[in-house]
Design a protein around this motif. Structure first.
Motif, short mmCIF file in Angstrom:
data_model
loop_
_atom_site.label_atom_id
_atom_site.label_comp_id
_atom_site.label_asym_id
_atom_site.label_seq_id
_atom_site.Cartn_x
_atom_site.Cartn_y
_atom_site.Cartn_z
N VAL A 1 0.71 -1.44 0.00
CA VAL A 1 -0.15 -0.27 0.05
C VAL A 1 0.76 1.28 0.31
O VAL A 1 0.46 2.10 -0.78
CB VAL A 1 -0.94 -0.11 1.47
N PHE A 2 2.16 1.27 0.78
CA PHE A 2 2.80 2.07 0.52
C PHE A 2 2.96 2.97 -0.14
O PHE A 2 3.30 3.75 -1.30
CB PHE A 2 3.95 2.40 1.60
N ASN A 3 4.13 1.05 -1.32
CA ASN A 3 4.83 1.60 -2.23
C ASN A 3 3.45 2.67 -3.58
O ASN A 3 4.25 3.16 -4.23
CB ASN A 3 5.32 0.39 -2.98
N LYS A 4 2.77 1.91 -2.81
CA LYS A 4 1.53 2.04 -3.92
C LYS A 4 0.88 3.26 -4.60
O LYS A 4 0.25 3.74 -5.05
CB LYS A 4 0.46 1.11 -4.45
N TYR A 5 0.23 4.05 -3.01
CA TYR A 5 -0.21 4.86 -2.92
C TYR A 5 0.43 6.00 -2.26
O TYR A 5 0.53 7.01 -2.27
CB TYR A 5 -1.21 4.44 -1.97
N PHE A 6 2.14 5.72 -1.28
CA PHE A 6 2.39 6.71 -0.22
C PHE A 6 3.41 7.41 -0.05
O PHE A 6 4.13 7.99 0.66
CB PHE A 6 1.50 6.36 1.20
N ALA A 7 3.86 7.16 -1.18
CA ALA A 7 5.28 6.94 -1.83
C ALA A 7 5.28 8.12 -1.98
O ALA A 7 6.52 9.38 -1.73
CB ALA A 7 5.80 6.60 -1.85
N LEU A 8 4.79 9.30 -2.51
CA LEU A 8 4.96 10.34 -2.74
C LEU A 8 6.29 11.29 -4.11
O LEU A 8 6.77 11.79 -3.02
CB LEU A 8 4.52 11.70 -2.10
N ASN A 9 6.38 10.22 -4.66
CA ASN A 9 7.58 9.87 -5.68
C ASN A 9 7.09 11.38 -6.94
O ASN A 9 7.81 11.71 -7.03
CB ASN A 9 8.41 8.65 -5.99
N ASP A 10 5.62 11.18 -6.87
CA ASP A 10 5.88 12.28 -8.04
C ASP A 10 5.86 13.62 -8.16
O ASP A 10 6.34 14.50 -6.75
CB ASP A 10 4.42 12.32 -8.58
#
Length: 219
Positions: free
Chosen positions: A76-85
């Motif tokens: 879930v973190f890697n897909k939604y919450f890493a905020l790499n954009d």
């Protein structure tokens, strides 16, 4: 279904690959049936081994539940919450909160699992230190976006950012867990659309964060 562990296969030893396969199968069962309804025997049958083999890797069910929770949190973190954009601090935090709703629409079973997880460990004694450690990246990602927002002046400086983070994320998570129930408990529960309730709470939170021009000019 959130679970997708194929990315781990080529990097693990045979032992670790078996362990991760057990976690994968157990997680799917937990998501489909609920944590309390799944037994070690169910997991062993689904994996295609004897119960003794499961106990060789996990001494008790609680350890499998924690391993499943950690794997789900990681995905879930890697897909939604890493905020790499890209984007300014406020845009990143807006995405952070809005993703609670996105998960609700795309993977509501995650909130059902977390609800089961919380209920399970209220009644069961287990070591949750590793699980708690798996939650740290969420706060770090959030804090990075917040600090960026202070630099680019898109976010108001809060008196206690840690308190704000835990209060708002616990509130959102609690609402999403409640709304993930298949059945409505009270008649009033059907008066508004579930997703609109989540959107409303997100709007309130973001209003408290955003540095509007009038606020910036007065500082």
């Amino acid at each position: 279904m959130i679970v997708n562990l194929s990315k781990w296969g080529d990097k693990l030893s045979i032992k670790d690959a078996k362990l991760n396969f057990i976690v994968e199968v157990a997680t799917k069962l937990f998501l489909e049936k609920g944590i309390n309804q799944v037994t070690i025997r169910d997991i062993a049958t689904a994996v295609g081994v004897g119960e003794a083999t499961i106990y060789r890797y996990f001494s008790k069910k609680q350890n499998i539940v924690v391993a499943s929770a950690m794997r789900l949190e990681d995905e879930v973190f890697n897909k939604y919450f890493a905020l790499n954009d890209g984007g300014n601090g406020f845009e990143k935090l807006s995405k952070f909160y809005t993703n609670f709703l996105l998960i609700f629409t795309e993977h509501i079973e995650f909130y059902k699992f977390i609800n089961d997880f919380d209920s399970y460990f209220i009644n069961e004694v287990g070591d949750l230190s590793n699980y708690e450690e798996s939650l740290r990246p969420f706060y770090k990602s959030y804090l990075d976006a917040y600090n960026l927002g202070l630099i680019d002046k898109s976010i108001l400086k809060l008196e206690n950012i840690e308190l704000f983070y835990f209060t708002t994320t616990h509130s959102l998570l609690g609402l999403c867990k409640k709304l993930s129930y298949d059945k409505e408990i009270l008649a009033q529960d059907s008066k508004v659309k579930k997703s609109d309730e989540i959107k409303q709470l997100i709007s309130i939170i973001l209003y408290s964060l955003k540095a509007y021009e009038s606020n910036i000019s007065s500082n």
